[in-house]
Each structure stands twice: as structure tokens, then as C-alpha cells.
Write an enzyme that holds these catalytic residues in place. Structure first.
Site, PDB file in Angstrom:
ATOM      1  N   ASP A  63       0.865  -1.163   0.000  1.00 33.90           N
ATOM      2  CA  ASP A  63       0.000   0.000   0.000  1.00 33.90           C
ATOM      3  C   ASP A  63       0.911   1.225   0.000  1.00 33.90           C
ATOM      4  O   ASP A  63       1.653   1.454   0.965  1.00 33.90           O
ATOM      5  CB  ASP A  63      -0.882  -0.021   1.252  1.00 33.90           C
ATOM      6  CG  ASP A  63      -1.825   1.165   1.345  1.00 33.90           C
ATOM      7  OD1 ASP A  63      -1.619   2.156   0.627  1.00 33.90           O
ATOM      8  OD2 ASP A  63      -2.765   1.103   2.162  1.00 33.90           O
ATOM      9  N   VAL A  64       0.877   2.013  -1.077  1.00 33.90           N
ATOM     10  CA  VAL A  64       1.835   3.109  -1.218  1.00 33.90           C
ATOM     11  C   VAL A  64       1.582   4.253  -0.248  1.00 33.90           C
ATOM     12  O   VAL A  64       2.381   5.195  -0.169  1.00 33.90           O
ATOM     13  CB  VAL A  64       1.883   3.639  -2.661  1.00 33.90           C
ATOM     14  CG1 VAL A  64       2.354   2.554  -3.628  1.00 33.90           C
ATOM     15  CG2 VAL A  64       0.545   4.242  -3.092  1.00 33.90           C
ATOM     16  N   ASN A  90       3.113   3.493 -10.529  1.00 36.64           N
ATOM     17  CA  ASN A  90       1.862   3.539 -11.276  1.00 36.64           C
ATOM     18  C   ASN A  90       0.621   3.461 -10.398  1.00 36.64           C
ATOM     19  O   ASN A  90      -0.485   3.719 -10.865  1.00 36.64           O
ATOM     20  CB  ASN A  90       1.877   2.383 -12.294  1.00 36.64           C
ATOM     21  CG  ASN A  90       0.552   2.213 -12.998  1.00 36.64           C
ATOM     22  OD1 ASN A  90       0.143   3.045 -13.808  1.00 36.64           O
ATOM     23  ND2 ASN A  90      -0.150   1.129 -12.685  1.00 36.64           N
ATOM     24  N   TYR A 155      -7.421  15.218  -8.078  1.00 37.54           N
ATOM     25  CA  TYR A 155      -6.660  14.415  -9.038  1.00 37.54           C
ATOM     26  C   TYR A 155      -5.717  15.300  -9.845  1.00 37.54           C
ATOM     27  O   TYR A 155      -4.534  14.975 -10.013  1.00 37.54           O
ATOM     28  CB  TYR A 155      -7.629  13.674  -9.957  1.00 37.54           C
ATOM     29  CG  TYR A 155      -6.964  12.706 -10.908  1.00 37.54           C
ATOM     30  CD1 TYR A 155      -6.671  11.406 -10.507  1.00 37.54           C
ATOM     31  CD2 TYR A 155      -6.626  13.080 -12.205  1.00 37.54           C
ATOM     32  CE1 TYR A 155      -6.064  10.507 -11.377  1.00 37.54           C
ATOM     33  CE2 TYR A 155      -6.021  12.196 -13.076  1.00 37.54           C
ATOM     34  CZ  TYR A 155      -5.737  10.908 -12.659  1.00 37.54           C
ATOM     35  OH  TYR A 155      -5.126  10.028 -13.519  1.00 37.54           O
ATOM     36  N   LYS A 159      -1.636  15.065  -9.847  1.00 37.71           N
ATOM     37  CA  LYS A 159      -0.873  14.752 -11.059  1.00 37.71           C
ATOM     38  C   LYS A 159       0.014  15.921 -11.483  1.00 37.71           C
ATOM     39  O   LYS A 159       1.112  15.717 -12.009  1.00 37.71           O
ATOM     40  CB  LYS A 159      -1.830  14.358 -12.187  1.00 37.71           C
ATOM     41  CG  LYS A 159      -2.568  13.043 -11.917  1.00 37.71           C
ATOM     42  CD  LYS A 159      -1.625  11.863 -11.724  1.00 37.71           C
ATOM     43  CE  LYS A 159      -2.361  10.546 -11.602  1.00 37.71           C
ATOM     44  NZ  LYS A 159      -1.446   9.395 -11.459  1.00 37.71           N
TER      45      LYS A 159
END
Length: 250
Positions: A63-64, A90, A155, A159
Site C-alpha cells: 500500500d503506497v 503507477n 486528481y 498529477k
């Protein structure tokens, strides 16, 4: 074989772009650690691919959002394979909602996975790659890392952060023989958007001058290029794989 005997770690590898990238790396001779959440389909996917590719694919749950899990992922990879030559950061989630309806918890969760998670992965990888004097890190950004879009505040912020994080890391890592780049996919035909209604799907298609959505394998090919020695003079860039989406925007 562009990645013959290279050791590659791919987070978010159980489906979509991540799984396509795992497959392409295996096809090009790499040993691949497919990492995804515990309870995902990652273990089953890795077992199937391991059988097809001579024991070169293994699954590691991670789990990042958990620093300890990220650090353990890379420690175990080095212990078992000896090195980490390329990483595809990713793992990520989407998020579409009007900003005035987004809670603190929702906003921070998207940032934690899509941006902080990328940093955690890069930090763990750099510690290893600096010791090796080599390596390639590729972060998954997005067309929305370059341009905003309504109802995607968290989001788009995440990003956009990935794009600039990539530049900063590339400058730090270059003197130590490590390259850091990002990929900016357009809308890709993956399970993430499979349930959209026909009108919305057509609207997404119309945003791309090539007149279709991208395929996961096309993004995987971009990762393969950036992971391999073919891109040995490329660092700090974001490779847009977007069917022309960003070409007409400034």
C-alpha cells in the site's frame, strides 16, 4: 530483449496500465515484481505470468500510503533479486466530483495515493539506485498533470505535483547516474472507465485528435522506452501518450 536480466518494480500492477507494463517487461526479458494491494488480483496475475515466463514474475503486496510497506517492498526486492534497475510508480486512483462537495478526507486520500505515494516509492528506490550508480524511475502522471479539468481538483493537483516532483527528482538524481521521468496518459481504455455511459465515452473519445481512446499496451510501451537504455539521455521529462489531447493546448 531491451530489459534482459533487468529487475523492475511496478506498483499498481494488478490491472490496466500496470498489468500491461508487467507483461511488456516480461516479454523484453526482465524480472518483474508486480506490486499491488493485498487482496487485489495481483497475486493471481503474478502467478499466472510467472508460469508463462520462466519464473521471472513475483507478487509483493504494498500500500503506497504506508511508508513501512513501501520500504519493505524495495528491501525485499533487493534481497531476492540483487538490484532494482527500473521502477514504474503507477499506483493511483481516480476522483471525479465538484470541488465544493469534496470532503477533506476524499481530497487528502487522492493526494496521499497519487502524489505522496509516488514520492514514497521514489525515495525508497533512490536509496538503492544511488548505491548502484544507476537506475530509471518512471512516474505515472496524466494529461491532467499538464492541464486542469473541472470536477477533478484533487486528481489534477496530485498529477500536477507528480510532473514537478519528477523534474525536481531528476535534477537531484542525475549526478548519481539515475534518471527520473514521467508518463502522461490520455484517457485509456481500462476497467477504470469501462462503466461510463455511451455519451460520456463518446465525449472522451472526441477529446483525442486520433479519434479513439488509448490502449494500456501503448502506455506500457512508453514505460518500456523510459525504463530501457534506449532513453539513456532522457531525464526530467513527461512523455505524453495522449492521442494528441495536449497538442492544441498551451
Amino acid at each position: 530483449m531491451r530489459l534482459q536480466n533487468k529487475n523492475v518494480v511496478i506498483t499498481g500492477g494488478a490491472s490496466g496500465i500496470g498489468l500491461a507494463s508487467v507483461i511488456r517487461c516480461l516479454e523484453e526479458g526482465a524480472n518483474v515484481v508486480l506490486s499491488d494491494l493485498a487482496g487485489s488480483e495481483g497475486a493471481a496475475r503474478a502467478a499466472e505470468l510467472d508460469g508463462k515466463h520462466g519464473g521471472r514474475c513475483l507478487f509483493k503486496a504494498c500500500d503506497v500510503t504506508d511508508t513501512a510497506q513501501v520500504d519493505r517492498l524495495f528491501e525485499e526486492t533487493v534481497n531476492e533479486l540483487g538490484s532494482v534497475d527500473a521502477v514504474f510508480s503507477n499506483a493511483g486512483i481516480g476522483g471525479v466530483a465538484p470541488s465544493h462537495k469534496v470532503s477533506d478526507e476524499e481530497f487528502l486520500r487522492i493526494i496521499d495515493i497519487n502524489l505522496n505515494g509516488v514520492f514514497r516509492v521514489a525515495r525508497a528506490a533512490l536509496r538503492i539506485m544511488y548505491g548502484q550508480g544507476s537506475g530509471s524511475i518512471v512516474n505515472c502522471a496524466s494529461i491532467l498533470g499538464k492541464f486542469g479539468q473541472s470536477n477533478t481538483a484533487a486528481y489534477s493537483a496530485a498529477k500536477g505535483g507528480v510532473v514537478n516532483l519528477t523534474r525536481a527528482l531528476a535534477l537531484e538524481a542525475a549526478p548519481k547516474g539515475v534518471r527520473v521521468n514521467a508518463i502522461g496518459p490520455g484517457y485509456i481504455d481500462t476497467p477504470l472507465i469501462a462503466d461510463l455511459d455511451k455519451d460520456l465515452m463518446n465525449a472522451l473519445i472526441a477529446m483525442h485528435p486520433l479519434g479513439r481512446l488509448g490502449r494500456a499496451e501503448e502506455v506500457a510501451n512508453g514505460f518500456l522506452f523510459l525504463a530501457s537504455d534506449e532513453s539513456s539521455f532522457v531525464t526530467g521529462t513527461t512523455l505524453m501518450i495522449d492521442g494528441g489531447f495536449t497538442a492544441g493546448k498551451s
